[in-house]
Design an enzyme around this catalytic site. Structure first.
Site, mmCIF file in Angstrom:
data_model
loop_
_atom_site.group_PDB
_atom_site.id
_atom_site.type_symbol
_atom_site.label_atom_id
_atom_site.label_comp_id
_atom_site.label_asym_id
_atom_site.label_seq_id
_atom_site.Cartn_x
_atom_site.Cartn_y
_atom_site.Cartn_z
ATOM 1 C CG LEU A 492 -1.729 0.489 1.756
ATOM 2 C CD1 LEU A 492 -3.200 0.559 1.453
ATOM 3 C CD2 LEU A 492 -1.702 1.960 2.206
ATOM 4 C CD GLN A 495 0.012 1.830 -7.011
ATOM 5 O OE1 GLN A 495 0.955 1.359 -7.030
ATOM 6 N NE2 GLN A 495 -0.144 2.442 -7.937
ATOM 7 C CD GLU A 496 -2.566 5.904 -0.891
ATOM 8 O OE1 GLU A 496 -2.210 7.290 -1.011
ATOM 9 O OE2 GLU A 496 -3.168 5.064 -0.484
ATOM 10 C CB SER A 497 4.300 7.590 -1.157
ATOM 11 O OG SER A 497 4.689 6.852 0.272
ATOM 12 C CE1 TYR A 603 -3.642 3.009 -3.303
ATOM 13 C CE2 TYR A 603 -4.990 1.981 -2.537
ATOM 14 C CZ TYR A 603 -4.178 2.291 -2.348
ATOM 15 O OH TYR A 603 -3.736 2.655 -0.712
#
Length: 638
Positions: A492, A495-497, A603
Site C-alpha cells: 500500500l 502505491q501511495e507514495s 490502485y
C-alpha cells in the site's frame, strides 16, 4: 591527524560551495520564469561550473528565441546533442519557425526532434500543405476527433481537410458529439463554426441544456426535428445521466421515438455504461438493446469494457466472450481482457483454449499475470531472475551527465525537472543500465526513481529494487501493535507514495501513507496525541503510526478483508461498502475489476499485486497467502 582535519575542511567547503551554487541556480531559474534577463545574466556569470549550466544557457536562449541568431541555437544544439535540454530548445525553436512559416529550416529541425507534441505535429502538416502535398494529411484526421481543445496551429490543417472533403459534415458532428459527451461545450461551440449556419448547433438551446438539462428536456414537447435538436437532446440526457439513471431514462422514454436508430443506439450504450458503473442490473439489457438497434452506433472500448464488467457481475460468461471479441485488437491484447477471456473459456468448459491464454500471461509481472499463474497452479518465483548491478556499473552510472543533472534537480527539490531529466536519460537503457540507475537512485534516497526505473526491465530483474522496503524497523514496530500484514502494508505504501516521506498530493494528502488532514487529525485524537499539528504528518514515524492505525480501523470495519480495506483507504469506506453486490457474494477479482473509479480500480490491483511480491522479497515463507486468497470473496451487502 592534520591530513584528516584538512580533508574535513575541504569537504565542508565543497558542501558550502555546492549549496551556494544551488542557491544561485534557483535564483537564475526564478529570473527566467519572471522574465528578468539582466538578473539571469548576473547569475549566469557565477554558474558556469555548475552541473546544471546547460539549463542556464537554455534559459538565456529561450528568453531571446525570437531574435537570437540561428547560429547560436545550432551551437547549443550541437554541444548538447542527445540531451533533454537540447530537445526542449529545439521544440521551442520549431514553434517559432512554424509560426513564422520558415518551412525549410522547420523541416530540417523537425526531423531531429524526439518529443513531438500536437502543436508541432500540426505545423508539420501545415508545411506539407505549403508543399502542396496532401497525401500525408490523412493522418491529421485522427487529431481532428480529439474532444478537447487543440492548438491554433491545427486550424489551417483542419480548414484544408474540410475544403478537400477529407473531413465531412458527419465528421464535424462526430467531434461535436464527442466534445459534448466530455462536457467540453466550448470545444463543441468552436467546432460548430465549420458547419453551415442553417445546420449548426443552436447556441441558446445548448446553453439552456448545459445549465439545466431537466428543465430543457421538459420544455421540448415535439420540437426534435433537426440534427442540432438531436445532438443537444442527447447532450442533455447525458448530463442527467451523470447523476441519476432513472431521471435520464424517464425522459428518454418520452422522446426516443423522435431520434434516429443510430442516436438511440448511442444513448442506450451510454445508459448501459453509466448503469454498469453504478452496478445497476439493468445495464446488460440496455447494452444489448443498443447493439440490436438498426444501424448501431460504433461502441468505444470504454463502453465495451463496462459491458464486460456488467457481464462479470452477472456471471454471464457468454456475454464476456462476445463483448471482448468486439473490442479493438489493442484493447483485447491488454492483460485485463486476456485474463477474463481465458476465465470465460474455462467457465464454458474449454480449459485447453483457456490455458493457451493463461500460459503466456502467467509470465508477465502484473496483477492478472499473477492470477493467471495461480489458475495454472503455480506460485510466484523471482529468485532465479535476479540481476544485481556491480559497484563499477553503479559508479559509471553516477558519472553520466544526465544522471548528475537529475540528482542535482532532486537535491534542490525540483521534482518535476528531476523526473523529466531522469526519464529522458534512461529512456533507451538496457536492463543492466536500468538496474544500475535504480541502484544510484536508491543510494540517494530517491525511492520513487529507483522503483520506477527497476520496474522497466524486460528480462533481467532485481525485485529488491522494484519492491524496496525502507523504514522497515519503524514500520515493524507499529505493525506489531495493530497485527497488520507487513507485505500488504508495504504494498500500500509503495502505491501511495513510493516511499517519498514529504510528498503531498494535489488533494492535500501527505506523507508515506498519504493521509488527508481530516483523517490525520481524527486518528491523532483517537491515539491521544497531544498538540498534534499537520506538519508532523510528513515525519516518518508519525505518519506510519497514524496511517497504520487508520488502515487497521478500515480493515476491522470491512470484514477484515484487505481488498475492501484497500478500496476504502483510497476512496472511502462508504464507497467500498456500496460497491458490493446487493444480493450475492462476489469473487474478489470481479469486485476489484468492477470498481467504478479508474484510479481506485488500478490502485487496488496494484496494492494487492505488490503484496504478493513483498511477501517474497521480505521472505515471509510458504505460508504467505496467494493473490486469490488475499482477494477473497466479498459478501453481499444485504
Amino acid at each position: 591527524m592534520k591530513n584528516f582535519l584538512f580533508a574535513l575542511i575541504l569537504l565542508a567547503y565543497a558542501g558550502t560551495s555546492t549549496a551556494n551554487q544551488d542557491s544561485d541556480f534557483l535564483g537564475a531559474r526564478e529570473a527566467f520564469q519572471s522574465g528578468n534577463a539582466k538578473l539571469l545574466d548576473d547569475y549566469a556569470k557565477r554558474l558556469q561550473r555548475h552541473v546544471l549550466w546547460p539549463y542556464v544557457e537554455y534559459y538565456q536562449l529561450r528568453m531571446t528565441l525570437r531574435t537570437v541568431d540561428s547560429a547560436q541555437i545550432r551551437s547549443f544544439l550541437t554541444r548538447y546533442d542527445g540531451d533533454l535540454v537540447a530537445d526542449r530548445l529545439r521544440s521551442d525553436w520549431l514553434k517559432v519557425l512554424g509560426k513564422n512559416q520558415q518551412w525549410p529550416l522547420f523541416e530540417t529541425e523537425y526531423a531531429l526532434l524526439a518529443n513531438k507534441d500536437t502543436e508541432l505535429l500540426c505545423y508539420h502538416y501545415q508545411h506539407r500543405l505549403h508543399k502542396r502535398d496532401t497525401t500525408t494529411l490523412t493522418g491529421a484526421r485522427s487529431i481532428w476527433f480529439t474532444p478537447s481543445s487543440l492548438p491554433d496551429s491545427c486550424t489551417p490543417v483542419f480548414q484544408a481537410l474540410i475544403f478537400s472533403k477529407q473531413i465531412t459534415p458527419e465528421d464535424i458532428w462526430r467531434r461535436i458529439r464527442s466534445a459534448l459527451e466530455e462536457g467540453q461545450t466550448g470545444v463543441a461551440t468552436h467546432v460548430n463554426r465549420y458547419l453551415p449556419s442553417h445546420e449548426a448547433l443552436n447556441s441558446a438551446d445548448l446553453n439552456n441544456a448545459a445549465k439545466n438539462p431537466q428543465r430543457y428536456l421538459e420544455s421540448l414537447k415535439q420540437k426534435i426535428q433537426t440534427r442540432s435538436d438531436r445532438e443537444i437532446v442527447l447532450f442533455a440526457l447525458l448530463r442527467l445521466l451523470r447523476n441519476d439513471t432513472d431521471q435520464a431514462y424517464k425522459h428518454w422514454l418520452k422522446i426516443k421515438n423522435q431520434l434516429t436508430a443510430s442516436d438511440r443506439s448511442y444513448f442506450l450504450a451510454r445508459l448501459g455504461h453509466r448503469a454498469a458503473m453504478r452496478h445497476d442490473p439493468r445495464a446488460l439489457d440496455w447494452f444489448r438493446e443498443a447493439q440490436n438497434t438498426p444501424n448501431p452506433y460504433p461502441a468505444s472500448d470504454t463502453v465495451l469494457a463496462w459491458q464486460v464488467r456488467a457481464a462479470l457481475r452477472g456471471a454471464n460468461w457468454n456475454e464476456v466472450l462476445k463483448t471482448i471479441d468486439r473490442m479493438s485488437p489493442a484493447e483485447q491484447h491488454t492483460d485485463t481482457w486476456r485474463y477474463w477471456k481465458a476465465r470465460a473459456l474455462k467457465a464454458k468448459g474449454k480449459p485447453l483454449d483457456a490455458n493457451q491464454i493463461f500460459i503466456p500471461l502467467s509470465e508477465e509481472h502484473s496483477f492478472y499475470g499473477q492470477l493467471a499463474r495461480e489458475e495454472l497452479g503455480t506460485v510466484l518465483s523471482i529468485a532465479e531472475k535476479t540481476y544485481r548491478a556491480s559497484n563499477s556499473e553503479v559508479s559509471a552510472m553516477e558519472r553520466k551527465p544526465g544522471i548528475q543533472r537529475a540528482l542535482a534537480f532532486s537535491r534542490m527539490n525540483l521534482r518535476t525537472e528531476a523526473q523529466r531529466e531522469w526519464s529522458w536519460t534512461t529512456r533507451n537503457f538496457s536492463d543492466a543500465e536500468l538496474l544500475a540507475a535504480a541502484e544510484v537512485a536508491k543510494r540517494q534516497g530517491l525511492y520513487d526513481r529507483a522503483i520506477n526505473t527497476a520496474n522497466r526491465t524486460l528480462s533481467q530483474h532485481d525485485f529488491n529494487l522494484r519492491f524496496l522496503s525502507p523504514h522497515r524497523t519503524a514500520l515493524k514496530k507499529v505493525l506489531q501493535q495493530h497485527e497488520l500484514d507487513e507485505a500488504w502494508v508495504y504494498g500500500l505504501i509503495r502505491q501511495e507514495s513510493r516511499f517519498i516521506a514529504d510528498i503531498k498530493s494535489h488533494a492535500g494528502a501527505a506523507g508515506l501513507m498519504q493521509l488527508m488532514p481530516a483523517t490525520a487529525e481524527w486518528v491523532a485524537k483517537q491515539l491521544g496525541i497531544a498538540n498534534f499539528r499537520q506538519h508532523l504528518v510528513v515525519d516518518v514515524n508519525t505518519n506510519l503510526q497514524l496511517g497504520t492505525y487508520y488502515l487497521k480501523h478500515v480493515l476491522r470495519t470491512l470484514d477484515n478483508q484487505p481488498l475492501l480495506a484497500s478500496a476504502a483507504y483510497n476512496a472511502g469506506p462508504g464507497r467500498a461498502r456500496r460497491w458490493r453486490d446487493n444480493t450475492v457474494p462476489l469473487e474478489g477479482a470481479i469486485y476489484a475489476e468492477t470498481i467504478p473509479f479508474n484510479e481506485t480500480r488500478d490502485y487496488v490491483k496494484k496494492v494487492l499485486e505488490n503484496s504478493i511480491y513483498y511477501a517474497k522479497v521480505l521472505d515471509h515463507g510458504h505460508d504467505a497467502p496467494l493473490l486469490k486468497e488475499r482477494l477473497g470473496v466479498v459478501r453481499a451487502a444485504k
